[in-house]
Design an enzyme around this catalytic site. Structure first.
Site, PDB file in Angstrom:
ATOM      1  N   CYS A   4       0.874  -1.182   0.000  1.00 31.07           N
ATOM      2  CA  CYS A   4       0.000   0.000   0.000  1.00 31.07           C
ATOM      3  C   CYS A   4       0.904   1.223   0.000  1.00 31.07           C
ATOM      4  O   CYS A   4       1.034   1.918   0.996  1.00 31.07           O
ATOM      5  CB  CYS A   4      -0.912  -0.007   1.225  1.00 31.07           C
ATOM      6  SG  CYS A   4      -1.828  -1.532   1.466  1.00 31.07           S
ATOM      7  N   ALA A   5       1.559   1.498  -1.138  1.00 34.10           N
ATOM      8  CA  ALA A   5       2.715   2.393  -1.178  1.00 34.10           C
ATOM      9  C   ALA A   5       2.405   3.883  -1.161  1.00 34.10           C
ATOM     10  O   ALA A   5       3.256   4.668  -0.772  1.00 34.10           O
ATOM     11  CB  ALA A   5       3.563   2.068  -2.412  1.00 34.10           C
ATOM     12  N   GLY A   6       1.222   4.294  -1.575  1.00 27.06           N
ATOM     13  CA  GLY A   6       0.947   5.721  -1.681  1.00 27.06           C
ATOM     14  C   GLY A   6       0.832   6.411  -0.336  1.00 27.06           C
ATOM     15  O   GLY A   6       0.404   5.790   0.626  1.00 27.06           O
ATOM     16  N   PRO A   7       1.256   7.646  -0.237  1.00 21.76           N
ATOM     17  CA  PRO A   7       1.777   8.497  -1.296  1.00 21.76           C
ATOM     18  C   PRO A   7       3.264   8.347  -1.568  1.00 21.76           C
ATOM     19  O   PRO A   7       3.788   8.986  -2.473  1.00 21.76           O
ATOM     20  CB  PRO A   7       1.463   9.911  -0.800  1.00 21.76           C
ATOM     21  CG  PRO A   7       1.495   9.813   0.680  1.00 21.76           C
ATOM     22  CD  PRO A   7       1.011   8.413   1.003  1.00 21.76           C
ATOM     23  N   GLY A   8       3.983   7.496  -0.803  1.00 24.58           N
ATOM     24  CA  GLY A   8       5.344   7.172  -1.205  1.00 24.58           C
ATOM     25  C   GLY A   8       6.444   7.393  -0.199  1.00 24.58           C
ATOM     26  O   GLY A   8       7.600   7.100  -0.485  1.00 24.58           O
ATOM     27  N   LYS A  10       7.303   5.852   2.691  1.00 24.87           N
ATOM     28  CA  LYS A  10       7.997   4.608   3.053  1.00 24.87           C
ATOM     29  C   LYS A  10       8.649   3.971   1.833  1.00 24.87           C
ATOM     30  O   LYS A  10       9.743   3.434   1.921  1.00 24.87           O
ATOM     31  CB  LYS A  10       7.040   3.646   3.751  1.00 24.87           C
ATOM     32  CG  LYS A  10       6.779   4.069   5.194  1.00 24.87           C
ATOM     33  CD  LYS A  10       5.647   3.320   5.814  1.00 24.87           C
ATOM     34  CE  LYS A  10       4.296   3.787   5.372  1.00 24.87           C
ATOM     35  NZ  LYS A  10       3.983   5.193   5.449  1.00 24.87           N
ATOM     36  N   ASP A  58      -4.822  -3.566  -6.958  1.00 25.17           N
ATOM     37  CA  ASP A  58      -5.489  -3.771  -5.679  1.00 25.17           C
ATOM     38  C   ASP A  58      -4.671  -4.755  -4.849  1.00 25.17           C
ATOM     39  O   ASP A  58      -4.522  -5.921  -5.238  1.00 25.17           O
ATOM     40  CB  ASP A  58      -6.902  -4.308  -5.926  1.00 25.17           C
ATOM     41  CG  ASP A  58      -7.746  -4.349  -4.679  1.00 25.17           C
ATOM     42  OD1 ASP A  58      -7.200  -4.507  -3.561  1.00 25.17           O
ATOM     43  OD2 ASP A  58      -8.980  -4.237  -4.807  1.00 25.17           O
ATOM     44  N   CYS A 129      -1.379   3.570  11.527  1.00 24.47           N
ATOM     45  CA  CYS A 129      -1.197   4.752  12.377  1.00 24.47           C
ATOM     46  C   CYS A 129      -2.466   4.918  13.210  1.00 24.47           C
ATOM     47  O   CYS A 129      -3.031   5.995  13.317  1.00 24.47           O
ATOM     48  CB  CYS A 129      -0.860   5.995  11.567  1.00 24.47           C
ATOM     49  SG  CYS A 129      -2.086   6.423  10.332  1.00 24.47           S
TER      50      CYS A 129
END
Length: 195
Positions: A4-8, A10, A58, A129
């Site tokens: 779940c990379a967005g917004p980037g 990590k 997805d 979080c």
């Protein structure tokens, strides 16, 4: 893989680490717009030679589409963000109690997909979080209750390695950080080993 990379943010750190270690990073994001943000974040590492691929998809289907492919998978799951209220106090007006069960269902699907996509011996990091038990410990326990191919790893030694001096109370194996104790958001991390 950053599932779940967005917004980037990590993904950017992971891209730098992949460059140092000669690893490949696949950064997956369900939203094309957010995937473009990830691409912009990792651009410098790619220009320096990092092997990074940003894909749109997805995350709930990655395990089915790519079973047993990855050594490490990070699931920084979409969550209520209740642990970041000190930085984003306006978020309290965008959340309702009904959001938690919907997000917890998505979190379970993402965690299961991540475990399916991980090779035996690999590790999945599940992070939110949020300090809400229905988005943290209960998600992990419920997923593990229905699987016999994964188990908890103690995350406390990992924290000691990457953030020396940060004291975390509790018996583990997961970590729960708190704003008033650690000066961070109320972040949760569980590490799971795939068998």
């Amino acid at each position: 893989m950053d599932l779940c990379a967005g917004p980037g943010g990590k993904a950017g750190v992971l891209a730098g680490l992949s460059l140092e270690r000669g690893a490949t990073l696949i950064a997956n994001e369900v939203s094309r717009h957010r995937a473009e943000l990830v691409q912009a974040t990792v651009r410098e590492a790619v220009e320096r030679g990092a092997d990074v691929e940003v894909q749109v998809g997805d995350g709930r289907h990655v395990g089915e589409d790519e079973p047993g492919v990855y050594d490490r998978v990070l699931v920084d799951a979409p969550c209520t963000g209740l642990g970041a209220l000190r930085r984003r106090p306006d978020a309290r007006w965008r959340r309702e109690s009904g959001d938690v069960p919907v997000l917890a269902s998505l979190q379970r699907e993402l965690l299961n997909s991540a475990l399916d996509a991980t090779r035996p011996g690999g590790v999945v990091g599940y992070a939110t979080c949020s300090p809400h038990l229905n988005e943290t410990e209960y998600v992990v326990k419920d997923v593990l209750k229905h699987r016999d191919d994964a188990s908890w790893l103690d995350a406390r030694p990992v924290l000691a390695e990457v953030a020396p001096g940060v004291e975390v109370a509790g018996e583990g194996p997961a970590l729960q950080l708190w704003p008033h104790q650690h000066g961070t958001d109320a972040m949760y991390l569980a590490l799971l080993r795939k068998h």
